[in-house]
Design a protein around this motif. Structure first.
Motif, short mmCIF file in Angstrom:
data_model
loop_
_atom_site.label_atom_id
_atom_site.label_comp_id
_atom_site.label_asym_id
_atom_site.label_seq_id
_atom_site.Cartn_x
_atom_site.Cartn_y
_atom_site.Cartn_z
N LEU A 8 0.87 -1.18 0.00
CA LEU A 8 0.00 0.00 0.00
C LEU A 8 0.90 1.22 0.00
O LEU A 8 1.70 1.42 0.92
N LEU A 9 0.78 2.04 -1.03
CA LEU A 9 1.57 3.27 -1.17
C LEU A 9 0.68 4.45 -0.83
O LEU A 9 -0.34 4.67 -1.49
N VAL A 10 1.07 5.20 0.18
CA VAL A 10 0.28 6.36 0.63
C VAL A 10 1.09 7.62 0.33
O VAL A 10 2.07 7.91 1.00
N GLU A 11 0.67 8.35 -0.71
CA GLU A 11 1.41 9.51 -1.18
C GLU A 11 0.45 10.49 -1.85
O GLU A 11 -0.29 10.11 -2.75
N ASP A 12 0.43 11.75 -1.38
CA ASP A 12 -0.51 12.72 -1.93
C ASP A 12 -0.01 13.41 -3.19
O ASP A 12 -0.79 14.02 -3.91
N ASP A 13 1.30 13.33 -3.46
CA ASP A 13 1.84 13.91 -4.70
C ASP A 13 1.66 12.89 -5.82
O ASP A 13 2.30 11.84 -5.84
N SER A 14 0.77 13.21 -6.75
CA SER A 14 0.41 12.24 -7.79
C SER A 14 1.59 11.86 -8.68
O SER A 14 1.70 10.71 -9.13
N THR A 15 2.48 12.80 -8.94
CA THR A 15 3.64 12.50 -9.77
C THR A 15 4.55 11.47 -9.11
O THR A 15 4.98 10.50 -9.73
N ILE A 16 4.82 11.69 -7.83
CA ILE A 16 5.65 10.74 -7.08
C ILE A 16 4.94 9.40 -6.96
O ILE A 16 5.54 8.33 -7.14
N ALA A 17 3.64 9.44 -6.67
CA ALA A 17 2.87 8.21 -6.49
C ALA A 17 2.90 7.34 -7.74
O ALA A 17 3.11 6.12 -7.66
N LEU A 18 2.71 7.95 -8.90
CA LEU A 18 2.71 7.18 -10.14
C LEU A 18 4.08 6.60 -10.44
O LEU A 18 4.20 5.46 -10.88
N ARG A 32 -1.22 -0.83 -4.41
CA ARG A 32 -2.42 -0.02 -4.31
C ARG A 32 -2.02 1.35 -3.80
O ARG A 32 -1.20 1.45 -2.88
N VAL A 33 -2.60 2.41 -4.37
CA VAL A 33 -2.21 3.78 -4.02
C VAL A 33 -3.36 4.48 -3.30
O VAL A 33 -4.52 4.37 -3.69
N ALA A 34 -3.00 5.21 -2.22
CA ALA A 34 -3.96 6.06 -1.51
C ALA A 34 -3.36 7.46 -1.42
O ALA A 34 -2.15 7.61 -1.23
N ALA A 35 -4.21 8.48 -1.56
CA ALA A 35 -3.72 9.85 -1.64
C ALA A 35 -3.84 10.63 -0.34
O ALA A 35 -3.30 11.73 -0.22
N ASP A 36 -4.57 10.10 0.64
CA ASP A 36 -4.69 10.80 1.92
C ASP A 36 -4.90 9.78 3.04
O ASP A 36 -5.01 8.57 2.80
N GLY A 37 -4.95 10.28 4.27
CA GLY A 37 -5.01 9.39 5.42
C GLY A 37 -6.25 8.54 5.50
O GLY A 37 -6.19 7.33 5.76
N LEU A 58 0.64 14.33 5.04
CA LEU A 58 -0.54 14.04 4.23
C LEU A 58 -1.63 15.05 4.55
O LEU A 58 -1.69 15.57 5.66
N PRO A 59 -2.53 15.30 3.59
CA PRO A 59 -3.68 16.15 3.90
C PRO A 59 -4.64 15.42 4.84
O PRO A 59 -4.80 14.21 4.77
N GLY A 60 -5.27 16.16 5.75
CA GLY A 60 -6.16 15.53 6.71
C GLY A 60 -5.35 14.81 7.77
O GLY A 60 -4.48 15.40 8.42
N LEU A 61 -5.60 13.53 7.97
CA LEU A 61 -4.80 12.73 8.90
C LEU A 61 -3.36 12.65 8.41
O LEU A 61 -3.12 12.27 7.27
N ASP A 62 -2.40 12.99 9.26
CA ASP A 62 -1.02 12.91 8.81
C ASP A 62 -0.51 11.48 8.93
O ASP A 62 -1.19 10.59 9.45
N GLY A 63 0.70 11.26 8.41
CA GLY A 63 1.24 9.92 8.38
C GLY A 63 1.43 9.30 9.74
O GLY A 63 1.29 8.08 9.90
N LEU A 64 1.74 10.11 10.74
CA LEU A 64 1.92 9.57 12.10
C LEU A 64 0.63 8.97 12.63
O LEU A 64 0.62 7.87 13.18
N GLU A 65 -0.47 9.70 12.46
CA GLU A 65 -1.76 9.19 12.95
C GLU A 65 -2.20 7.97 12.14
O GLU A 65 -2.76 7.02 12.70
N VAL A 66 -1.97 8.00 10.84
CA VAL A 66 -2.31 6.85 10.01
C VAL A 66 -1.54 5.62 10.48
O VAL A 66 -2.09 4.53 10.63
N CYS A 67 -0.24 5.78 10.71
CA CYS A 67 0.59 4.67 11.17
C CYS A 67 0.10 4.16 12.51
O CYS A 67 -0.01 2.95 12.72
N ARG A 68 -0.20 5.06 13.42
CA ARG A 68 -0.67 4.67 14.75
C ARG A 68 -1.95 3.84 14.65
O ARG A 68 -2.09 2.81 15.32
N ARG A 69 -2.88 4.27 13.82
CA ARG A 69 -4.15 3.55 13.70
C ARG A 69 -3.96 2.20 13.02
O ARG A 69 -4.61 1.21 13.38
N MET A 70 -3.09 2.14 12.03
CA MET A 70 -2.83 0.86 11.37
C MET A 70 -2.24 -0.14 12.35
O MET A 70 -2.67 -1.30 12.42
#
Length: 227
Positions: A8-18, A32-37, A58-70
């Motif tokens: 799972l790739l979580v990246e809001d910059d579409s150029t980098i994500a692609l 699989r790509v996700a653009a926000d938390g 990341l917009p909205g939930l930042d990566g730290l909170e996403v990681c914590r919840r995962m």
């Protein structure tokens, strides 16, 4: 045939994500790509990835909170990507369950190498978990089968990488392990420029286990203090 590993790739910059998605797909991963938390958490619950490449900002939930919840839902190896280079930011990321981190800008070659190394380490840890063994070093007790650590009878909540680092040091209490050797053993690479990764995890261990458990040998590496 080896089962395809899911990332799972979580990246809001579409150029980098692609670009990252295309490279990882070419390496044989299912991506699989996700653009926000919020999208990342939904994709995580559905896809059950083998590894997450997670942007720190990341917009909205930042990566730290996403990681914590995962990690609270179901532990998963996380490679955190950050544009922040401050030690405090890196320690916070490791503290919420990230296993490794890359600082932008990074090369695709390095990203792929880190992913393969992390997956190998997870596979090795799964094999070692079948060994019913308890290692004791001073006030610290390490149960390798259950991947649990106790300090004077109180359980310490370690991340996957913190546990693996502690177990490696505890295999030979008192022996000095060079930073490059620890990088090679645990992360699968040994570039001298990346030894900060080891230093950050040792600092995290000291915060959780006490400052006296891991001894620094300046200019060389670390050792677990003998009982």
């Amino acid at each position: 045939m080896t089962e395809q590993r899911r990332i799972l790739l979580v990246e809001d910059d579409s150029t980098i994500a692609l670009a990252v998605r295309d490279r990882l797909t070419a390496e044989g991963f299912e991506v699989r790509v996700a653009a926000d938390g919020e999208e990342a958490l939904a994709a995580y619950a559905k896809a059950e990835p083998d590894l997450v490449v997670l942007d720190r900002l990341l917009p909205g939930l930042d990566g730290l909170e996403v990681c914590r919840r995962m990690q609270a839902a179901s532990p998963v190896p996380v490679l955190m990507v950050t544009a922040l280079g401050e030690e405090t930011d890196l320690l916070v990321g490791l503290g919420v369950g990230a296993d490794d981190y890359l600082t932008k800008p990074f090369s695709m070659r390095e990203l792929v190498a880190r992913i393969h190394a992390l997956l190998r380490r997870v596979d090795r840890a799964a094999q070692l978990a079948h060994e019913d063994r308890v290692i004791r070093a001073g006030d610290v007790e390490i149960n390798t089968a259950e991947r649990r650590v106790f300090v004077r009878g109180v359980e310490a909540q370690l991340t996957r990488t913190e546990f693996d680092l502690l177990r490696r040091l505890a295999e030979r209490p008192g022996q000095v392990f060079e930073r490059e050797r620890l990088l090679s053993d645990l992360w699968g690479f040994s570039e001298a420029a990346a030894t900060r990764t080891v230093d950050s995890h040792v600092r995290a261990l000291r915060r959780k286990l006490g400052s006296g458990i891991v001894r620094t040998v300046h200019g060389v590496g670390y050792a677990l203090v003998k009982p």
